[in-house]
Design an enzyme around this catalytic site. Structure first.
Site, mmCIF file in Angstrom:
data_model
loop_
_atom_site.group_PDB
_atom_site.id
_atom_site.type_symbol
_atom_site.label_atom_id
_atom_site.label_comp_id
_atom_site.label_asym_id
_atom_site.label_seq_id
_atom_site.Cartn_x
_atom_site.Cartn_y
_atom_site.Cartn_z
ATOM 1 N N TYR A 80 44.750 48.950 7.041
ATOM 2 C CA TYR A 80 44.178 49.317 8.350
ATOM 3 C C TYR A 80 44.673 50.708 8.743
ATOM 4 O O TYR A 80 43.887 51.565 9.171
ATOM 5 C CB TYR A 80 44.533 48.283 9.428
ATOM 6 C CG TYR A 80 44.011 48.686 10.794
ATOM 7 C CD1 TYR A 80 42.635 48.739 11.040
ATOM 8 C CD2 TYR A 80 44.871 49.048 11.831
ATOM 9 C CE1 TYR A 80 42.146 49.129 12.279
ATOM 10 C CE2 TYR A 80 44.391 49.442 13.071
ATOM 11 C CZ TYR A 80 43.022 49.481 13.291
ATOM 12 O OH TYR A 80 42.528 49.882 14.523
ATOM 13 N N GLY B 72 29.555 49.501 17.935
ATOM 14 C CA GLY B 72 30.520 48.474 18.374
ATOM 15 C C GLY B 72 30.461 48.264 19.877
ATOM 16 O O GLY B 72 31.493 48.108 20.531
ATOM 17 N N PRO C 277 43.998 55.074 20.577
ATOM 18 C CA PRO C 277 44.691 54.142 21.465
ATOM 19 C C PRO C 277 45.775 53.352 20.738
ATOM 20 O O PRO C 277 45.686 53.097 19.529
ATOM 21 C CB PRO C 277 43.576 53.192 21.929
ATOM 22 C CG PRO C 277 42.286 53.739 21.397
ATOM 23 C CD PRO C 277 42.659 54.592 20.212
ATOM 24 N N VAL D 144 45.386 47.627 22.802
ATOM 25 C CA VAL D 144 44.350 47.399 23.821
ATOM 26 C C VAL D 144 43.915 45.941 23.700
ATOM 27 O O VAL D 144 43.576 45.490 22.592
ATOM 28 C CB VAL D 144 43.104 48.285 23.574
ATOM 29 C CG1 VAL D 144 42.135 48.169 24.747
ATOM 30 C CG2 VAL D 144 43.487 49.744 23.323
ATOM 31 N N PHE E 281 40.017 42.430 19.125
ATOM 32 C CA PHE E 281 40.569 43.047 17.917
ATOM 33 C C PHE E 281 41.504 42.103 17.148
ATOM 34 O O PHE E 281 41.354 41.907 15.936
ATOM 35 C CB PHE E 281 41.311 44.331 18.339
ATOM 36 C CG PHE E 281 42.031 45.041 17.246
ATOM 37 C CD1 PHE E 281 41.376 45.972 16.451
ATOM 38 C CD2 PHE E 281 43.385 44.818 17.008
ATOM 39 C CE1 PHE E 281 42.043 46.653 15.440
ATOM 40 C CE2 PHE E 281 44.058 45.490 16.005
ATOM 41 C CZ PHE E 281 43.380 46.409 15.225
ATOM 42 N N ASP F 270 24.535 46.662 10.506
ATOM 43 C CA ASP F 270 25.908 46.623 10.001
ATOM 44 C C ASP F 270 26.226 48.034 9.511
ATOM 45 O O ASP F 270 25.500 48.561 8.650
ATOM 46 C CB ASP F 270 25.972 45.605 8.853
ATOM 47 C CG ASP F 270 27.396 45.359 8.373
ATOM 48 O OD1 ASP F 270 28.203 46.308 8.353
ATOM 49 O OD2 ASP F 270 27.688 44.212 7.993
ATOM 50 N N GLY G 290 34.853 44.640 23.596
ATOM 51 C CA GLY G 290 36.021 45.504 23.748
ATOM 52 C C GLY G 290 35.761 46.918 24.240
ATOM 53 O O GLY G 290 35.089 47.144 25.257
ATOM 54 N N ARG H 181 26.168 44.113 15.660
ATOM 55 C CA ARG H 181 25.472 43.124 14.835
ATOM 56 C C ARG H 181 25.095 41.888 15.631
ATOM 57 O O ARG H 181 24.210 41.150 15.250
ATOM 58 C CB ARG H 181 26.364 42.701 13.656
ATOM 59 C CG ARG H 181 26.625 43.784 12.638
ATOM 60 C CD ARG H 181 27.755 43.394 11.725
ATOM 61 N NE ARG H 181 28.964 43.136 12.506
ATOM 62 C CZ ARG H 181 30.106 42.665 12.020
ATOM 63 N NH1 ARG H 181 30.191 42.385 10.729
ATOM 64 N NH2 ARG H 181 31.147 42.470 12.806
ATOM 65 N N LYS I 44 42.577 54.228 9.400
ATOM 66 C CA LYS I 44 42.635 55.014 10.636
ATOM 67 C C LYS I 44 43.232 56.406 10.381
ATOM 68 O O LYS I 44 42.894 57.361 11.085
ATOM 69 C CB LYS I 44 43.390 54.246 11.729
ATOM 70 C CG LYS I 44 42.597 53.065 12.266
ATOM 71 C CD LYS I 44 41.281 53.521 12.930
ATOM 72 C CE LYS I 44 40.495 52.384 13.536
ATOM 73 N NZ LYS I 44 39.274 52.836 14.242
HETATM 74 P P1 NDP Z 1 36.534 44.385 19.157
HETATM 75 O O1 NDP Z 1 36.720 43.425 18.049
HETATM 76 O O2 NDP Z 1 36.565 43.876 20.545
HETATM 77 O O3 NDP Z 1 35.170 45.194 18.934
HETATM 78 C C1 NDP Z 1 34.804 45.677 17.674
HETATM 79 C C2 NDP Z 1 33.366 46.159 17.728
HETATM 80 O O4 NDP Z 1 33.022 46.705 16.433
HETATM 81 C C3 NDP Z 1 32.376 45.051 18.029
HETATM 82 O O5 NDP Z 1 31.434 45.492 18.971
HETATM 83 C C4 NDP Z 1 31.720 44.771 16.691
HETATM 84 O O6 NDP Z 1 30.362 44.404 16.888
HETATM 85 C C5 NDP Z 1 31.789 46.142 16.020
HETATM 86 N N1 NDP Z 1 31.757 46.004 14.562
HETATM 87 C C6 NDP Z 1 32.711 45.438 13.786
HETATM 88 N N2 NDP Z 1 32.308 45.418 12.498
HETATM 89 C C7 NDP Z 1 31.074 45.986 12.476
HETATM 90 C C8 NDP Z 1 30.130 46.235 11.451
HETATM 91 N N3 NDP Z 1 30.379 45.901 10.188
HETATM 92 N N4 NDP Z 1 28.959 46.827 11.766
HETATM 93 C C9 NDP Z 1 28.684 47.153 13.050
HETATM 94 N N5 NDP Z 1 29.545 46.954 14.082
HETATM 95 C C10 NDP Z 1 30.712 46.360 13.792
HETATM 96 O O7 NDP Z 1 37.658 45.508 18.960
HETATM 97 P P2 NDP Z 1 38.032 46.831 19.785
HETATM 98 O O8 NDP Z 1 37.100 47.065 20.901
HETATM 99 O O9 NDP Z 1 39.465 46.755 20.061
HETATM 100 O O10 NDP Z 1 37.816 47.907 18.637
HETATM 101 C C11 NDP Z 1 36.972 49.034 18.769
HETATM 102 C C12 NDP Z 1 37.587 50.196 18.001
HETATM 103 O O11 NDP Z 1 38.833 50.534 18.592
HETATM 104 C C13 NDP Z 1 37.869 49.909 16.528
HETATM 105 O O12 NDP Z 1 37.538 51.046 15.760
HETATM 106 C C14 NDP Z 1 39.378 49.672 16.506
HETATM 107 O O13 NDP Z 1 39.936 49.967 15.252
HETATM 108 C C15 NDP Z 1 39.818 50.642 17.577
HETATM 109 N N6 NDP Z 1 41.120 50.415 18.168
HETATM 110 C C16 NDP Z 1 41.420 49.214 18.775
HETATM 111 C C17 NDP Z 1 42.672 49.036 19.353
HETATM 112 C C18 NDP Z 1 43.106 47.746 19.959
HETATM 113 O O14 NDP Z 1 44.331 47.538 20.122
HETATM 114 N N7 NDP Z 1 42.201 46.861 20.347
HETATM 115 C C19 NDP Z 1 43.650 50.125 19.375
HETATM 116 C C20 NDP Z 1 43.230 51.314 18.689
HETATM 117 C C21 NDP Z 1 42.001 51.452 18.157
HETATM 118 P P3 NDP Z 1 29.584 43.240 16.106
HETATM 119 O O15 NDP Z 1 30.604 42.232 15.671
HETATM 120 O O16 NDP Z 1 28.592 42.733 17.092
HETATM 121 O O17 NDP Z 1 28.935 43.965 14.976
HETATM 122 C C1 8X3 Z 2 44.916 48.958 16.959
HETATM 123 C C2 8X3 Z 2 46.315 49.139 17.410
HETATM 124 O O1 8X3 Z 2 48.752 48.754 16.716
HETATM 125 O O2 8X3 Z 2 47.187 46.956 16.314
HETATM 126 O O3 8X3 Z 2 44.462 50.061 16.256
HETATM 127 O O4 8X3 Z 2 47.122 48.927 14.957
HETATM 128 S S1 8X3 Z 2 47.386 48.407 16.297
#
Ligand code: NDP
Ligand code: 8X3
Length: 250
Positions: free
Chosen positions: A150, A8, A180, A183, A187, A57, A12, A33, A154
Site C-alpha cells: 500500500y 471513488g 491525508p 481518516v 477504508f 472499474d 468516504g 462501481r 502511494k
Molecule cells: P473508501 O473505501 O471509503 O472509498 C474508496 C472509494 O474508491 C470508493 O468510492 C470506491 O468506490 C472507490 N474504488 C475503490 N476501488 C475502485 C475501483 N477498482 N474502481 C473504481 N473505484 C474504486 O476509502 P477513502 O475514502 O478513505 O479512500 C479514498 C482515497 O483516499 C484512497 O485513494 C485512499 O488510499 C486515500 N486515503 C485514505 C485515507 C484514510 O485513512 N481513509 C488516508 C489517506 C489516503 P466503489 O467501491 O463504488 O467502486
Molecule cells: C491511509 C492512511 O495510515 O492507513 O492512507 O495508511 S494509513
C-alpha cells in the site's frame, strides 16, 4: 460553472468532496462501481448542481476510456479531476502478503489513476487548462509495518504527482496532491476485508480526520486564484504525529 470528475465518489473522501463541490456550484461527474450509491448521491446533489454518473472499474483500461468518451457536453469538459479512487488491501508482513491484494493496490491506486488521467488530459490540453488533484497519503511519505505494498502504491502516487507537474508545466494545468493521515471512512473495512470490528479499532481512542475535513481542503485548493498551485499538502489529525505515533487513549 466548472466541471469536476471525482473518482471513488461512492464513499468516504470522494463522496465528501462531491458534496462540498456541489455546495460550491461545481458541475459533477461522479464515478465508482456501486451503481446504487452513485444514483443516491446524484439524486441528493442534483438539488444543488448538475450531476451525471459514470460506473467503471478504474482497473479496466478499456472501460475507463469508453466511460469517459461517453460523456457529452458540458460534462465532457472536465476542468477539475479528483483522482481519489483507491484502497488498501491487507496489512500483512511482506512474507505473508497475498499477491491478489498486491495486484489490487497497484492496479487501482497506481494504474487506475494513470488510466483516468490519460483520458482526461487531452481535453484539458485542448481547452488550455485544468486542475488535477491526486489523493495520496501519509503512506506515500513514510512506510509503516505491514504497509509495504500500500505504501509503495502511494509512494508511486507521490512520484506521479511530481512527474505530472513537471511534464505539464507550461500547459496551465495545475497538479497537486493531498496526503491525508488517518481518516475515518470505509477504508479500514476494505483493508480488513469486511471485518468491521477490526476496522473500528483503527479509529478508537482519538479524534481522526473526517472525510469532510479533507473535502474542505480540496475545495480550498481548487478555489485558489489561477496562478496559485498547492503542489503537495500533508494533513493529519492533531492526535497523529506519524504513521505509527498516534495519541490513543485506549
Ligand atoms: P473508501 O473505501 O471509503 O472509498 C474508496 C472509494 O474508491 C470508493 O468510492 C470506491 O468506490 C472507490 N474504488 C475503490 N476501488 C475502485 C475501483 N477498482 N474502481 C473504481 N473505484 C474504486 O476509502 P477513502 O475514502 O478513505 O479512500 C479514498 C482515497 O483516499 C484512497 O485513494 C485512499 O488510499 C486515500 N486515503 C485514505 C485515507 C484514510 O485513512 N481513509 C488516508 C489517506 C489516503 P466503489 O467501491 O463504488 O467502486
Ligand atoms: C491511509 C492512511 O495510515 O492507513 O492512507 O495508511 S494509513
Amino acid at each position: 460553472m466548472k466541471t469536476a470528475m471525482i473518482t471513488g465518489a461512492t464513499s468516504g473522501i470522494g463522496r465528501a468532496i462531491a458534496r462540498e463541490f456541489a455546495r460550491n456550484n461545481i458541475r459533477l461527474v461522479l464515478c465508482g462501481r456501486r451503481q446504487e450509491r452513485l444514483e443516491e448521491l446524484a439524486a441528493e446533489l442534483s438539488a444543488l448542481t448538475e450531476v451525471t454518473t459514470l460506473n467503471f472499474d478504474v482497473r479496466d483500461r478499456e472501460k475507463v476510456g469508453n466511460a469517459i468518451a461517453s460523456l457529452s457536453a458540458p460534462f465532457s469538459d472536465i476542468d477539475i479531476l479528483i483522482n481519489n479512487a483507491g484502497n488498501a488491501h491487507g496489512l500483512d508482513p511482506i512474507d505473508r502478503g497475498n499477491p491478489d491484494d498486491w495486484d489490487a493496490m497497484m492496479d487501482i491506486n497506481v494504474k487506475g489513476l494513470l488510466y483516468v488521467t490519460h483520458h482526461i488530459l487531452p481535453g484539458m490540453r485542448s481547452r488550455g487548462g485544468g486542475h488535477i488533484l491526486n489523493i495520496g497519503s501519509t503512506a506515500g511519505k513514510e512506510v509503516y509495518p505491514g504497509g509495504n505494498v500500500y505504501c509503495a502504491s502511494k509512494h508511486a502516487v507521490d512520484a506521479i504527482n511530481q512527474g505530472m507537474r513537471l511534464d505539464l508545466n507550461g500547459s496551465n494545468i495545475r497538479v497537486g496532491a493531498i496526503n491525508p493521515g488517518l481518516v475515518e471512512t470505509e477504508f479500514s473495512e476494505v483493508r480488513f476485508k469486511g471485518d468491521k470490528k477490526r476496522a473500528a479499532k483503527v479509529y478508537e481512542g482519538y479524534t481522526p480526520l473526517t472525510p469532510e475535513d479533507v473535502a474542505e481542503i480540496a475545495w480550498f485548493i481548487v478555489s485558489r486564484k489561477p496562478h496559485v498551485n498547492i503542489a503537495d499538502l500533508t494533513v493529519m489529525c492533531t492526535d497523529q504525529a506519524s504513521s505509527t505515533i498516534v495519541n490513543k487513549k485506549v
